[in-house]
Design a protein around this motif. Structure first.
Motif, PDB file in Angstrom:
ATOM      1  N   ALA A  42      -6.816  -3.085  -7.865  1.00 49.98           N
ATOM      2  CA  ALA A  42      -8.106  -2.635  -8.022  1.00 49.98           C
ATOM      3  C   ALA A  42      -8.358  -2.702  -6.583  1.00 49.98           C
ATOM      4  CB  ALA A  42      -9.235  -2.660  -9.051  1.00 49.98           C
ATOM      5  N   LYS A  43      -9.220  -1.520  -6.363  1.00 52.29           N
ATOM      6  CA  LYS A  43      -9.499  -1.351  -4.874  1.00 52.29           C
ATOM      7  C   LYS A  43     -10.824  -2.933  -3.851  1.00 52.29           C
ATOM      8  CE  LYS A  43     -10.104   1.958  -1.214  1.00 52.29           C
ATOM      9  NZ  LYS A  43     -10.411   3.846  -1.102  1.00 52.29           N
ATOM     10  N   PRO A  44     -11.373  -3.649  -5.489  1.00 52.68           N
ATOM     11  CA  PRO A  44     -12.356  -4.241  -4.332  1.00 52.68           C
ATOM     12  C   PRO A  44     -11.458  -6.067  -4.639  1.00 52.68           C
ATOM     13  CG  PRO A  44     -13.432  -2.982  -6.544  1.00 52.68           C
ATOM     14  CD  PRO A  44     -11.508  -2.581  -6.296  1.00 52.68           C
ATOM     15  N   SER A  81      -3.097  10.658  -1.685  1.00 53.53           N
ATOM     16  CA  SER A  81      -3.720   9.182  -2.441  1.00 53.53           C
ATOM     17  C   SER A  81      -3.222   7.994  -2.390  1.00 53.53           C
ATOM     18  CB  SER A  81      -2.834   9.122  -4.310  1.00 53.53           C
ATOM     19  OG  SER A  81      -1.822   9.131  -3.819  1.00 53.53           O
ATOM     20  N   THR A  82      -4.523   7.000  -2.226  1.00 57.21           N
ATOM     21  CA  THR A  82      -3.824   5.468  -1.199  1.00 57.21           C
ATOM     22  C   THR A  82      -3.743   4.699  -3.173  1.00 57.21           C
ATOM     23  OG1 THR A  82      -4.939   6.498   0.204  1.00 57.21           O
ATOM     24  CG2 THR A  82      -4.621   3.762  -0.149  1.00 57.21           C
ATOM     25  N   LYS A  83      -2.492   4.089  -2.865  1.00 57.90           N
ATOM     26  CA  LYS A  83      -3.008   3.095  -4.340  1.00 57.90           C
ATOM     27  C   LYS A  83      -2.092   1.863  -4.158  1.00 57.90           C
ATOM     28  CE  LYS A  83      -1.468   6.662  -7.292  1.00 57.90           C
ATOM     29  NZ  LYS A  83      -0.080   7.427  -8.072  1.00 57.90           N
ATOM     30  N   HIS A  84      -2.427   0.484  -4.219  1.00 53.52           N
ATOM     31  CA  HIS A  84      -2.147  -0.976  -3.769  1.00 53.52           C
ATOM     32  C   HIS A  84      -1.346  -1.705  -4.831  1.00 53.52           C
ATOM     33  CE1 HIS A  84      -5.264   0.413  -0.838  1.00 53.52           C
ATOM     34  NE2 HIS A  84      -4.589  -0.713  -0.079  1.00 53.52           N
ATOM     35  N   ILE A  92      -8.964  -5.873  -2.525  1.00 51.93           N
ATOM     36  CA  ILE A  92      -8.169  -6.140  -1.932  1.00 51.93           C
ATOM     37  C   ILE A  92      -8.139  -7.109  -0.375  1.00 51.93           C
ATOM     38  CG2 ILE A  92      -7.454  -4.444   0.308  1.00 51.93           C
ATOM     39  CD1 ILE A  92      -6.511  -2.626  -1.929  1.00 51.93           C
ATOM     40  N   LYS A 116       0.993  -1.289   0.019  1.00 50.19           N
ATOM     41  CA  LYS A 116       0.351  -0.435  -0.079  1.00 50.19           C
ATOM     42  C   LYS A 116       0.844   1.185   0.039  1.00 50.19           C
ATOM     43  CE  LYS A 116      -3.426   2.174   2.991  1.00 50.19           C
ATOM     44  NZ  LYS A 116      -4.528   2.065   4.534  1.00 50.19           N
TER      45      LYS A 116
END
Length: 114
Positions: free
Chosen positions: A66-68, A49-52, A70, A33
């Motif tokens: 993508a966020k879903p 901002s927050t990225k994974h 995680i 993250k």
């Protein structure tokens, strides 16, 4: 004089065994993250901002997540660490069956020869 700016931090959330889309090896992937925060006088105030992303430990390739996805990846990582061991259990009567016997700590199995 610089009184504002941003700060980027990388946090490792989990280690997951996956097949890499770049090198094709079944390797550990780090779920990371990246958080960028606005800072004022070197004090981080709020996230900008927050990225994974997933990073392959074999070849170093990284893939955005993508966020879903995680929660699913975190659940898979927890299942890998909490699940039963993936090693085959010894067959009763085999020479290695003694390794599964429960004994007191620091006490050798009873069938050892001296």
């Amino acid at each position: 004089m610089l009184i504002f700016g941003w700060q980027t931090r990388v946090h490792t959330l989990a280690i997951i065994t996956l097949i890499c889309g770049h090198c094709g090896n079944p390797a550990a992937h780090a779920l990371r993250k990246v958080v960028t925060k606005f800072e004022f006088f070197f004090i981080p105030l709020f996230p900008i901002s927050t990225k994974h992303y997933l990073e392959c430990t074999w070849c170093g390739a990284s893939f955005p997540v993508a966020k879903p996805q995680i929660p699913e990846l975190l659940a898979r990582a927890n299942a890998e660490t909490m699940g039963p061991a993936q090693y085959p259990q010894p067959v009763a009567g085999s020479p290695h069956a003694q390794w599964t016997q429960q004994s007191a700590p620091n006490t050798p199995p009873t069938n050892w020869q001296r």
